[in-house]
Motif scaffolding. Structure first.
Motif, PDB file in Angstrom:
ATOM      1  N   SER B  35     -16.347 -36.644 -18.165  1.00 30.52           N
ATOM      2  CA  SER B  35     -16.891 -36.725 -16.815  1.00 30.52           C
ATOM      3  C   SER B  35     -16.032 -37.676 -16.002  1.00 30.52           C
ATOM      4  O   SER B  35     -15.409 -38.596 -16.558  1.00 30.52           O
ATOM      5  CB  SER B  35     -18.353 -37.198 -16.841  1.00 30.52           C
ATOM      6  N   VAL B  36     -15.964 -37.427 -14.695  1.00 31.10           N
ATOM      7  CA  VAL B  36     -15.164 -38.296 -13.828  1.00 31.10           C
ATOM      8  C   VAL B  36     -16.069 -38.898 -12.753  1.00 31.10           C
ATOM      9  O   VAL B  36     -17.092 -38.312 -12.382  1.00 31.10           O
ATOM     10  CB  VAL B  36     -13.988 -37.541 -13.160  1.00 31.10           C
ATOM     11  N   TYR B  37     -15.682 -40.058 -12.295  1.00 33.60           N
ATOM     12  CA  TYR B  37     -16.407 -40.710 -11.202  1.00 33.60           C
ATOM     13  C   TYR B  37     -15.437 -41.632 -10.480  1.00 33.60           C
ATOM     14  O   TYR B  37     -14.692 -42.379 -11.120  1.00 33.60           O
ATOM     15  CB  TYR B  37     -17.598 -41.523 -11.743  1.00 33.60           C
ATOM     16  N   THR B 123      -7.571 -33.164 -15.308  1.00 35.42           N
ATOM     17  CA  THR B 123      -6.887 -32.765 -14.078  1.00 35.42           C
ATOM     18  C   THR B 123      -7.784 -31.870 -13.226  1.00 35.42           C
ATOM     19  O   THR B 123      -7.906 -32.065 -12.005  1.00 35.42           O
ATOM     20  CB  THR B 123      -5.577 -32.020 -14.437  1.00 35.42           C
ATOM     21  N   ALA B 124      -8.426 -30.900 -13.874  1.00 27.62           N
ATOM     22  CA  ALA B 124      -9.298 -29.976 -13.129  1.00 27.62           C
ATOM     23  C   ALA B 124     -10.472 -30.729 -12.499  1.00 27.62           C
ATOM     24  O   ALA B 124     -10.811 -30.512 -11.322  1.00 27.62           O
ATOM     25  CB  ALA B 124      -9.806 -28.886 -14.072  1.00 27.62           C
ATOM     26  N   ALA B 125     -11.081 -31.630 -13.256  1.00 26.18           N
ATOM     27  CA  ALA B 125     -12.253 -32.343 -12.734  1.00 26.18           C
ATOM     28  C   ALA B 125     -11.857 -33.271 -11.582  1.00 26.18           C
ATOM     29  O   ALA B 125     -12.559 -33.342 -10.559  1.00 26.18           O
ATOM     30  CB  ALA B 125     -12.901 -33.149 -13.860  1.00 26.18           C
ATOM     31  N   ALA B 130     -11.533 -34.576  -5.731  1.00 22.77           N
ATOM     32  CA  ALA B 130     -10.716 -34.817  -4.534  1.00 22.77           C
ATOM     33  C   ALA B 130     -10.992 -33.769  -3.455  1.00 22.77           C
ATOM     34  O   ALA B 130     -11.089 -34.092  -2.264  1.00 22.77           O
ATOM     35  CB  ALA B 130      -9.236 -34.796  -4.923  1.00 22.77           C
ATOM     36  N   LYS B 131     -11.147 -32.525  -3.874  1.00 19.80           N
ATOM     37  CA  LYS B 131     -11.387 -31.458  -2.893  1.00 19.80           C
ATOM     38  C   LYS B 131     -12.754 -31.586  -2.239  1.00 19.80           C
ATOM     39  O   LYS B 131     -12.916 -31.290  -1.062  1.00 19.80           O
ATOM     40  CB  LYS B 131     -11.237 -30.096  -3.574  1.00 19.80           C
ATOM     41  N   ILE B 132     -13.736 -32.018  -3.017  1.00 23.86           N
ATOM     42  CA  ILE B 132     -15.064 -32.215  -2.423  1.00 23.86           C
ATOM     43  C   ILE B 132     -14.997 -33.323  -1.377  1.00 23.86           C
ATOM     44  O   ILE B 132     -15.496 -33.171  -0.257  1.00 23.86           O
ATOM     45  CB  ILE B 132     -16.098 -32.581  -3.514  1.00 23.86           C
ATOM     46  N   LEU B 133     -14.366 -34.419  -1.743  1.00 26.72           N
ATOM     47  CA  LEU B 133     -14.295 -35.547  -0.798  1.00 26.72           C
ATOM     48  C   LEU B 133     -13.469 -35.179   0.431  1.00 26.72           C
ATOM     49  O   LEU B 133     -13.747 -35.638   1.544  1.00 26.72           O
ATOM     50  CB  LEU B 133     -13.698 -36.774  -1.502  1.00 26.72           C
ATOM     51  N   ALA B 134     -12.482 -34.311   0.247  1.00 26.77           N
ATOM     52  CA  ALA B 134     -11.647 -33.912   1.385  1.00 26.77           C
ATOM     53  C   ALA B 134     -12.384 -32.950   2.312  1.00 26.77           C
ATOM     54  O   ALA B 134     -12.151 -32.929   3.520  1.00 26.77           O
ATOM     55  CB  ALA B 134     -10.373 -33.259   0.868  1.00 26.77           C
ATOM     56  N   GLU B 135     -13.269 -32.148   1.736  1.00 27.96           N
ATOM     57  CA  GLU B 135     -13.925 -31.104   2.541  1.00 27.96           C
ATOM     58  C   GLU B 135     -15.138 -31.606   3.305  1.00 27.96           C
ATOM     59  O   GLU B 135     -15.473 -31.057   4.360  1.00 27.96           O
ATOM     60  CB  GLU B 135     -14.371 -29.946   1.641  1.00 27.96           C
ATOM     61  N   LEU B 200     -12.326 -20.890 -13.723  1.00 26.36           N
ATOM     62  CA  LEU B 200     -12.215 -22.340 -13.525  1.00 26.36           C
ATOM     63  C   LEU B 200     -11.348 -22.573 -12.282  1.00 26.36           C
ATOM     64  O   LEU B 200     -10.214 -23.026 -12.334  1.00 26.36           O
ATOM     65  CB  LEU B 200     -11.593 -22.993 -14.765  1.00 26.36           C
ATOM     66  N   ASP B 201     -11.941 -22.202 -11.157  1.00 30.86           N
ATOM     67  CA  ASP B 201     -11.258 -22.212  -9.865  1.00 30.86           C
ATOM     68  C   ASP B 201     -11.733 -23.461  -9.110  1.00 30.86           C
ATOM     69  O   ASP B 201     -12.860 -23.505  -8.596  1.00 30.86           O
ATOM     70  CB  ASP B 201     -11.634 -20.917  -9.125  1.00 30.86           C
ATOM     71  N   THR B 202     -10.893 -24.473  -9.085  1.00 28.98           N
ATOM     72  CA  THR B 202     -11.336 -25.760  -8.528  1.00 28.98           C
ATOM     73  C   THR B 202     -11.652 -25.662  -7.032  1.00 28.98           C
ATOM     74  O   THR B 202     -12.522 -26.373  -6.542  1.00 28.98           O
ATOM     75  CB  THR B 202     -10.291 -26.861  -8.791  1.00 28.98           C
ATOM     76  N   ASP B 203     -10.946 -24.790  -6.313  1.00 29.03           N
ATOM     77  CA  ASP B 203     -11.241 -24.607  -4.881  1.00 29.03           C
ATOM     78  C   ASP B 203     -12.664 -24.100  -4.702  1.00 29.03           C
ATOM     79  O   ASP B 203     -13.436 -24.613  -3.889  1.00 29.03           O
ATOM     80  CB  ASP B 203     -10.276 -23.581  -4.253  1.00 29.03           C
ATOM     81  N   HIS B 204     -13.002 -23.064  -5.475  1.00 28.81           N
ATOM     82  CA  HIS B 204     -14.324 -22.440  -5.333  1.00 28.81           C
ATOM     83  C   HIS B 204     -15.427 -23.405  -5.757  1.00 28.81           C
ATOM     84  O   HIS B 204     -16.450 -23.527  -5.071  1.00 28.81           O
ATOM     85  CB  HIS B 204     -14.378 -21.173  -6.194  1.00 28.81           C
ATOM     86  N   ILE B 205     -15.227 -24.092  -6.877  1.00 31.39           N
ATOM     87  CA  ILE B 205     -16.268 -25.000  -7.378  1.00 31.39           C
ATOM     88  C   ILE B 205     -16.510 -26.120  -6.366  1.00 31.39           C
ATOM     89  O   ILE B 205     -17.658 -26.461  -6.051  1.00 31.39           O
ATOM     90  CB  ILE B 205     -15.866 -25.549  -8.771  1.00 31.39           C
TER      91      ILE B 205
END
Lengths: 458, 443
Positions: B35-37, B123-125, B130-135, B200-205
């Motif tokens: 898990s990442v945080y 890397t995926a997590a 990062a993408k969530i925080l950017a969006e 496992l599409d990080t953009d979509h998730i």
């Protein structure tokens, strides 16, 4: 645990730069006997066995577990877990001589007395419930027990052994009429051996469950809406456990997933509220001899006169949040890394009487028996089922109702607890979170919440 | 001792102890995950575990026991425990099945999942975080973000000669992102899993987690009353799943189901069709054999609105004088019980969007809050929900802090339409949107 194997695991962790290494070895023998409709429906015994190894790099946790406790496998597991890591940690301490936090010496060991010892209690419960009414269509009764031998060793030199035994009786009685079915349960649990069964009033418990099932079966549905709620003592404490207890664990606070983050010293509840998590109560279902990191157990005052005092903590949570260790690190088994969890959590007794609480409500609900519930600690949103409720009209109880659900937000409810009774009682339950299912006790006296949304049939 | 050797030794011990019949379940499980945080890996986990359980029969009565210790003394104790338990239980007149031909299905296994490294998962997590925080500027916190893989090898063996091995693996990623607006916090949860790593599409998730965190912000009050409710395909599987035990014959026999004595009777609207589909390999619980060695088969539970069947295992079938439908389930440490393998409600002809547009005024529910007010025994549903008020076919406002009260068995008779839209999770239950008339709402 073989000390040489432990030394090899520590050395492997140190060579990979871990700041701290911990070994948790467990052998638990659990058994259950269930009587349903006068026949034994289930008889089972399981032996859980394995080792969990935790490596800490600062507050980053690496955890692995296995049932194969050979040195070769454990060393390989640690290497796989910390692959590619390096560092230069301080020299690890020498292991201290093993000490015992708790033993089974003074209990009636379930493993010795066996499953047959349970039969009489189960049949007595069945017979008592069936006597009540032809509306009782099913009775089940069970007794589960679990005896664990735990060893905790860590790179700070701790070597502690703990022996634990828990026993829980459960009876579920179903009443039915015209195709409708309602079940009610009573399920006291104890930290101890079979001696706890000797004075257990199994007939009373079965009848209590059966009578409640019949009352609810014949009750009308409640009409929903915002209203004051008087919450029952004992298992009524589940609302504090779910809505406030979980957000007071460092496991939630350290991720800022708690409305109480950064609020130590602030008033977060009505001044009538003092809340405590106490792992030291003799014989309580949620009590422990020592926590699952080897920290001595303690009584932790969480909220005093409405003011937040501290959080329940484990090693990582204490370091990140900046609170002392509270002996609250718990896990279901070696298959989980320990995190801060509740033990016996309760709202302390106050000075109000139950009669005064009911008399103070013009139009509301007395939730005499709560069902289960859940909470999202990050948002504080909770929901609870009311197993049995009574409408309150003009300061008097006005008949049983069914189908009520309570929803709200924990941090909004705490300031609305305006009356706290004198009749504190406790009740056993199981709590699920990131370190698995652990036995906990919830408790409170009767309390009055000035306003809460009650779901029902409009 | 490896798992096969342990199963073999347990068989020998059971025979030596005089068991008339037995079946054994052995499981070998491995998992890895993290898990990442706050832009760092916070927790890494690696596991390997084994388990071995036996059901044996002595004088016709079953006894169960299990162990996680694969050693001769522990296996011997397991047989002794099971034999002692057989002294307490009632005699069952059941005969364990022998070898038979089974449907051939693709192995639920993907080697690519086994090759996935911790570094790739990290890397995926971290990418998703990062993408969530950017969006989302309103995203306050991401307290839950984990990824992992699980693999299991199972052996089923019995005294009638069955020795069946199976393996399965899958990956999964789950995100809980918290959004904050006007002092109101909402958590958007999105989970994706399966055997196909292309998903496992990080953009979509990341996009879905943000969408779900933001969509329920700025709730507005609404009035209590009776409303038509569109239960979104996002939550219908959870809702229907709460009541599936009512279809288990053993539950019916114990007086715990409102479907007792309802075979052949109308229990739902005609368009509601419910099936158990064990051979659907696009769903997560596909299997060719149940946990008692019985070949699985597709089974229709509700068709034309009428109750067609119950689900049986050997014991419940014996009680009703019929055959098992191959729906016995058992883990190595548990007693045999009943379960759907994959549960499918047949689709309707209109999409979810079309159903929403057909509503003049009602509610669309996209989030359930707990299930403790729901009872599979009584069918009662009293549950907190969140979603949208629908006016003239459009979402007009967000609603939360409301509860629905109804009964599942009434709900089945009040369905006005079923959509053709399913959630796209890799799961064992697929239920489209259900538009239900006249549901009581407290606000």
């Amino acid at each position: 645990m073989n000390i040489n194997i432990a030394a090899a695991v520590f050395e492997t962790g140190r060579s990979l730069g871990a700041d701290f290494v911990e070994i948790y070895m467990e052998e638990t023998r659990a058994s259950a006997l269930t009587l349903k409709d006068k026949v034994i429906e289930g008889a089972n015994a399981n032996t859980d066995f394995g080792v969990g190894v935790r490596l800490l790099y600062g507050t980053e946790v690496l955890y692995a577990y296995t049932s194969d406790i050979s040195q070769e496998n454990l060393v390989e597991l640690v290497r796989g877990l910390a692959f590619g890591r390096q560092g230069n940690p301080a020299k690890y301490a020498t292991l201290s001589p093993m000490t015992f936090a708790g033993t089974l010496q003074d209990i009636q060991d379930p493993r010795v007395l066996g499953q047959g010892y349970k039969l009489d209690f189960l049949h007595r419960a069945d017979g008592a419930a069936r006597k009540l009414s032809p509306e009782i269509v099913q009775v089940s009764a069970s007794i589960i027990d679990a005896v664990s031998h735990i060893e905790i060793l860590n790179s700070e030199g701790l070597h502690i052994c703990d022996e634990r035994s828990r026993v829980r009786f459960n009876t579920t009685v179903t009443a039915g009429k015209n195709g409708d079915r309602v079940s009610a349960s009573e399920a006291p649990g104890f930290f101890g051996g079979y001696e706890v069964l000797a004075d257990l009033p199994v007939e009373d418990l079965a009848q209590k469950a059966g009578e409640r099932a019949m009352r609810v079966l014949n009750a009308p549905y409640i009409g929903g809406g915002q209203m004051p709620v008087v919450m029952g003592n004992g298992f009524g404490g589940v609302i504090f456990h779910e809505a406030c207890g979980h957000p007071l664990e460092t496991e939630s606070v350290r991720r800022k997933a708690s409305p109480f983050y950064g609020k130590i010293g602030e008033k977060i509840a009505h001044s009538a509220v003092t809340a405590i998590d106490d792992g030291t109560i003799t014989g309580e279902w949620g009590s422990i001899n020592v926590d699952d990191e080897g920290t001595p157990v303690q009584k932790t005052v969480l909220i005093e006169d409405g003011v937040l005092q501290t959080f329940m903590s484990d090693r990582v949570g204490a370091a990140e949040v900046g609170v002392p260790l509270s002996g609250s690190a718990r896990r279901e088994s070696y298959k989980y890394a320990p995190v801060s969890r509740m033990r016996n959590t309760y709202i302390d007794a106050g000075s109000d009487s139950f009669d005064d609480m009911i008399a103070s409500v013009d139009d509301g609900l007395y939730a005499s028996k709560m069902g289960g519930g859940s909470v999202n600690p990050a948002t504080g949103e909770f929901n609870f089922a009311v197993e049995e409720g009574y409408r309150i009209k003009d300061g008097k109880l006005a008949g049983v109702v069914r189908g009520a659900t309570l929803i709200g937000k924990g941090d909004e409810i705490l300031p609305r607890i305006s009356m706290v009774g004198q009749d504190l009682t406790m009740a056993a339950g199981m709590c699920g979170a990131s370190s698995g299912m652990v036995p906990v006790t919830v408790g409170q006296p009767h309390i009055k919440v000035d306003k809460i949304l009650v779901g029902g049939r409009a | 001792m490896n798992l096969s050797e342990a199963v073999e030794l347990l068989s020998q011990e059971a025979r030596r102890a005089g068991a008339e019949q037995f079946d054994i379940i052995g499981q070998n499980m491995r998992s890895q995950g993290l898990s990442v945080y706050n832009k760092k890996v916070q927790r890494t986990e690696l596991s390997q575990s084994v388990g071995l359980g036996i059901r044996l029969f002595k004088n016709g009565a079953p006894g169960y026991a299990s162990t996680e210790k694969l050693a001769p003394d522990a296996i011997g104790q397991t047989v002794k425990d099971a034999l002692s338990h057989a002294e307490f239980t009632a005699k069952l007149n059941i005969e364990l099945p022998g070898k038979t031909s089974l449907v051939e299905l693709p192995e639920p296994w993907n080697d690519e999942i086994e090759a996935l490294t911790m570094e790739q998962m990290a890397t995926a997590a971290l990418e998703v975080e990062a993408k969530i925080l950017a969006e989302g500027a309103e995203i306050e916190n991401i307290p839950h973000l984990g990824i992992g893989t699980d693999s299991a090898q199972g052996i089923f063996a019995n005294s009638a000669g069955i020795w069946h091995q199976r393996r399965a693996n899958q990956w999964g990623m789950g995100v809980g992102a918290v959004a904050l607006r006007d002092q109101v916090r909402k958590m958007g949860v999105f989970h994706r899993s399966g055997r196909n790593l292309k998903l496992l599409d990080t953009d979509h998730i990341a996009k879905m987690a943000v969408e779900r965190a933001l969509e329920l912000l700025s709730p507005q009050p609404m009035a209590s009353g009776t409303y038509p409710v569109l239960f979104s395909h996002r939550i219908t599987s959870s809702l229907v799943g709460l009541f599936l035990s009512s279809f288990h014959a053993e539950v019916v026999q114990k007086g715990q189901s409102r479907l007792a004595e309802k075979l052949g009777q109308s229990i739902a609207v005609p368009q509601f069709v419910l099936r158990s589909e064990p051979h659907r390999t696009d769903l997560s619980r596909a299997k060719v054999m149940d946990s008692e060695g019985i070949p699985t088969q597709a089974l229709t539970l509700i068709e034309d609105g009428k109750l067609q069947n119950y689900l049986y295992h050997l014991e419940s079938a014996q009680r009703d004088g019929t055959q098992s439908t191959g729906h016995g389930v058992r883990g190595f440490g548990s007693k045999v019980s009943t379960s759907f393998h994959n549960t499918v409600v047949a689709p309707g002809s209109s999409s979810a969007d079309e159903l929403r547009k057909s509503m003049t005024r009602g509610l669309e529910i996209v989030k359930l809050e707990g299930a403790s007010g729901c009872s599979a025994v009584s069918g009662e549903i009293s549950i907190g929900v969140q979603g949208f008020l629908i006016e003239n076919g459009q979402r007009s406002q967000v609603v939360d802090g409301i509860t629905l009260s109804t009964n599942f068995f009434d709900l089945l008779q009040q369905i006005e339409a079923i959509s053709s839209t399913y959630h796209d999770n890799f799961s064992a239950i697929k239920v489209p949107d259900l538009l239900v008339g006249g549901v009581s709402v407290s606000a």
